[in-house]
Design an enzyme around this catalytic site. Sequence first.
Site, PDB file in Angstrom:
ATOM      1  CB  SER A 142     -51.143  19.031  35.349  1.00  0.00           C
ATOM      2  OG  SER A 142     -50.797  20.400  35.410  1.00  0.00           O
ATOM      3  CE1 TYR A 155     -56.221  20.670  36.067  1.00  0.00           C
ATOM      4  CE2 TYR A 155     -54.064  21.484  36.720  1.00  0.00           C
ATOM      5  CZ  TYR A 155     -54.893  20.931  35.766  1.00  0.00           C
ATOM      6  OH  TYR A 155     -54.399  20.644  34.525  1.00  0.00           O
TER       7      TYR A 155
END
Length: 294
Positions: A142, A155
Site C-alpha cells: 500500500s 495497517y
Amino acid sequence: MKSFENKVAAITGAGSGIGRALAFGLARQGCQLALCDVNAEGLAETAAQARKLGVQVSETLVNVADREAVHAWADQVVAEFGRVNAIFNNAGVAQGGTVEGNDYADYEWIMNINFWGVVNGTKAFLPHIKVSGSGHIVNVSSVFGLFAQPGMSAYNASKFAVRGFTESLRQELDMANCGVSASCVHPGGIKTNIAKTARMNASLSSVTGQDADKAREQFNDQLLRTTPEKAAQVIINGALANKRRILIGPDAYALDGMQRLWPAFYQRVVTASMRLAARLSPKSSSKKAQTATE
C-alpha cells in the site's frame, strides 16, 4: 515474463476490487486463471465473467491466513493446469484505531491476512513457479507501506512488512537468476470495498475528530479516486516491465515523494494536518458548541 498469453496466474482476493479487475485484465491477455477468495458469491461472479473472455478458470474458497489451505490450493492449481507462472498476493483488509485503543487481537487479525497471507502465498507458489522456468510474484502492499499516519498502526505495520519481505525476496531472486522475479505494489486510494469492510474502533475519533462510521464515509468519498480497472492495468504492465516497485495513483506518487523529500519531517506535516482536520470536523465543532452552552 514478457507476456501473460498462455500463462497461468493465481490471484488471491479475486472476489472483488483489484483482484477481480486483475482477473479480467489477465484474461483479456489470454492468461489462464486460478482464483481464490473467502467470499463465495463474489468469487463465483468473477470466475463466471472471466470465463466469458475465453480462458480456463478455476475458483477455490481459501482463507490466505490458513497456511495449509494456501499450500493445498497451490498444489491443486498445478495439478489442474499443469503449471503456474504467477501469483498475485492481493487479498487484504484494513483496520483503524490508536496503538493504545487497539487490542492485541486487532494486530494479530490484520497481520495474519495482510502479511502472513502474502508469505503463505509466496512460499506455497514459488517452488512451482520456479519449475515453470519463467514467472513473477506480485505482492500488494500500500502507499501506507511507504508512508505512515496516526490511527493506522496495524495497517501500516502489515503493509511495511509486505514491502520489506518483497524487496528482500526480489534481491534473492535476482541473485538466483532463476527466471522468476517479484514486484511490490503500492496503491493509493482505490475504489474498492476495503474501507467499507475495515474494522475501526472508537479510539480513532481521537485522531480524526469523527466517529468510525463518519471517518469511513469521508475516506470513501474523498480519498478513493483510482478505479480497480486502472490499478489492475498498472500492476500488469509493471509486472511485465519487471518493476521492483509499482506505484498506483497520483496520491501514491505524492506521498512517496513527500516521504523521500522529508523522510522524518513528513511526520510533523501529517500530525499538523490531522490536528487541523480534527478541529474542523463536524463532531469536534458540535462538542465545542455543547461545551459552550453548558
